[in-house]
Write an enzyme that holds these catalytic residues in place. Structure first.
Site, PDB file in Angstrom:
ATOM      1  N   ASP A 149     -23.994  42.676   4.899  1.00  0.00           N
ATOM      2  CA  ASP A 149     -25.380  42.689   5.368  1.00  0.00           C
ATOM      3  C   ASP A 149     -25.830  41.234   5.486  1.00  0.00           C
ATOM      4  O   ASP A 149     -26.238  40.614   4.517  1.00  0.00           O
ATOM      5  CB  ASP A 149     -26.260  43.447   4.376  1.00  0.00           C
ATOM      6  CG  ASP A 149     -27.648  43.721   4.924  1.00  0.00           C
ATOM      7  OD1 ASP A 149     -27.958  43.250   6.040  1.00  0.00           O
ATOM      8  OD2 ASP A 149     -28.434  44.415   4.247  1.00  0.00           O
ATOM      9  N   ALA A 150     -25.699  40.689   6.701  1.00  0.00           N
ATOM     10  CA  ALA A 150     -26.036  39.288   6.936  1.00  0.00           C
ATOM     11  C   ALA A 150     -27.044  39.121   8.070  1.00  0.00           C
ATOM     12  O   ALA A 150     -27.564  38.033   8.269  1.00  0.00           O
ATOM     13  CB  ALA A 150     -24.775  38.482   7.240  1.00  0.00           C
ATOM     14  N   LYS A 151     -27.275  40.203   8.828  1.00  0.00           N
ATOM     15  CA  LYS A 151     -28.258  40.207   9.923  1.00  0.00           C
ATOM     16  C   LYS A 151     -28.108  38.986  10.810  1.00  0.00           C
ATOM     17  O   LYS A 151     -29.095  38.321  11.166  1.00  0.00           O
ATOM     18  CB  LYS A 151     -29.685  40.325   9.376  1.00  0.00           C
ATOM     19  CG  LYS A 151     -29.898  41.603   8.560  1.00  0.00           C
ATOM     20  CD  LYS A 151     -31.294  41.697   7.998  1.00  0.00           C
ATOM     21  CE  LYS A 151     -31.491  42.981   7.211  1.00  0.00           C
ATOM     22  NZ  LYS A 151     -30.723  43.003   5.933  1.00  0.00           N
ATOM     23  N   ARG A 152     -26.881  38.693  11.213  1.00  0.00           N
ATOM     24  CA  ARG A 152     -26.608  37.521  12.031  1.00  0.00           C
ATOM     25  C   ARG A 152     -27.199  37.695  13.431  1.00  0.00           C
ATOM     26  O   ARG A 152     -27.247  38.783  13.970  1.00  0.00           O
ATOM     27  CB  ARG A 152     -25.109  37.263  12.103  1.00  0.00           C
ATOM     28  CG  ARG A 152     -24.518  36.772  10.780  1.00  0.00           C
ATOM     29  CD  ARG A 152     -25.233  35.514  10.298  1.00  0.00           C
ATOM     30  NE  ARG A 152     -24.613  34.949   9.116  1.00  0.00           N
ATOM     31  CZ  ARG A 152     -25.257  34.680   7.999  1.00  0.00           C
ATOM     32  NH1 ARG A 152     -26.532  34.958   7.884  1.00  0.00           N
ATOM     33  NH2 ARG A 152     -24.636  34.120   6.977  1.00  0.00           N
ATOM     34  N   THR A 193     -24.097  43.742   9.771  1.00  0.00           N
ATOM     35  CA  THR A 193     -25.429  43.959  10.334  1.00  0.00           C
ATOM     36  C   THR A 193     -25.783  42.792  11.243  1.00  0.00           C
ATOM     37  O   THR A 193     -25.488  41.628  10.954  1.00  0.00           O
ATOM     38  CB  THR A 193     -26.502  44.113   9.240  1.00  0.00           C
ATOM     39  OG1 THR A 193     -26.555  42.931   8.439  1.00  0.00           O
ATOM     40  CG2 THR A 193     -26.224  45.332   8.378  1.00  0.00           C
TER      41      THR A 193
END
Length: 301
Positions: A98-101, A135
């Site tokens: 979950d890093a929302k790059r 993510t």
């Protein structure tokens, strides 16, 4: 990859992903005792995570590792992140980062290589932080998604794109109405369906999934109807206020279509009155079992 995730969910009869959002502050006193620097923090966090993974690996299909909880401990924290991911994979779990790059062009390509693809050094390719899913924030448009799609398809990986997030203020942007009467989150959902149309698996779901919060059941129901081929990663259960009855609208008539995250409710279960007297790993396992029962009651009726 989405087929593998669905099969693991069905094998274990459990649509739960354990969020390893592991703050040092969550650890019991004995693991925190004497720690004075980031290296000590990282070692304690890894020890804690491994015990959690060992306790739940046979009853849950996946873990979701939130990188922010590791970045705040610097380079040592990132080592802990990488070791946690490797250990979870070694135990047969699906690993979601979950890093929302989010970026465009060459920068998005670098992010994609780091988590889903490979970086070439000399004649060899290496993956920095090997993940099964990542993510991604799609609100920069297609330019920010295409590099992830390319590596995803090459290496049998998946992504979850932010569509309707679980935070209270998400509606400030995501619920705005466009000229055609659709909301921003609905338009993003349509883009996600389009991005995933060429990688639909045998269960009818795409490797391009969506993040849809349990805390917004009205919007989630609309998205489930409008996104029939998109698998949902569902945050917001438990500590954020989402309930199993709220999120059942995210699932199809066969009980498929989503996986539900819980982080603090599992990591910190040992602090709860109902799990009093259990070790932190035994409490985590019991919390996962209770969550499984609760979700299946709501989803499968």
């Amino acid at each position: 990859m989405i087929d593998t995730l669905i099969e693991k969910i069905e094998q274990k009869k459990n649509p739960t992903v354990v969020g390893l959002d592991t703050s040092f502050d969550y650890l019991p006193d004995d693991l925190r005792a004497g720690v004075q620097d980031f290296k000590g923090v990282a070692e304690a966090v890894v020890a804690f995570n491994k015990k959690i993974v060992d306790a739940v690996a046979d009853i849950v299909p996946a873990v979701k590792v939130q990188i922010a909880y590791y970045e705040m401990y610097g380079v040592e924290g990132l080592r802990a992140f990488a070791e946690t991911c490797r250990y979870a994979k070694s135990k047969g779990l699906i690993v979601m980062t979950d890093a929302k790059r989010n970026d465009i062009g060459a920068t998005a390509e670098c992010y994609a290589k780091a988590y889903l693809g490979e970086t070439t050094v000399g004649e060899c390719g290496y993956t920095a932080f090997d993940s099964d899913f990542l993510t991604v924030n799609g609100y920069l448009g297609s330019d920010g998604i295409k590099p992830f799609l390319g590596w995803m398809q090459k290496r049998d990986k998946g992504i979850f794109v932010l569509v309707k997030t679980s935070n209270k203020s998400s509606g400030e942007l995501q619920d705005l109405k466009l000229e055609n009467g659709k909301t921003v989150y609905e338009y993003m959902g349509a883009l996600v369906e389009e991005w995933g149309k060429d990688c639909i698996g045998r269960y009818g779901y795409s490797d391009v999934g969506a993040v849809v919060g349990a805390t917004h059941p009205v919007q989630a129901e609309i998205l489930r109807r409008e996104m029939p081929h998109t698998f949902f990663l569902i945050p917001g259960y438990g500590a954020q206020g989402g309930t199993a009855d709220d999120l059942k609208v995210c699932f199809d008539k066969n009980g498929r279509g989503g996986i539900v995250n819980s982080s603090r409710g599992i990591l910190c279960a040992y602090k709860q009155e109902k799990y009093k007297g259990l070790s932190f790993d035994d409490a985590a396992r019991k919390a996962c079992e209770d969550m499984k029962t609760d979700l299946n009651r709501a989803i499968l009726g």
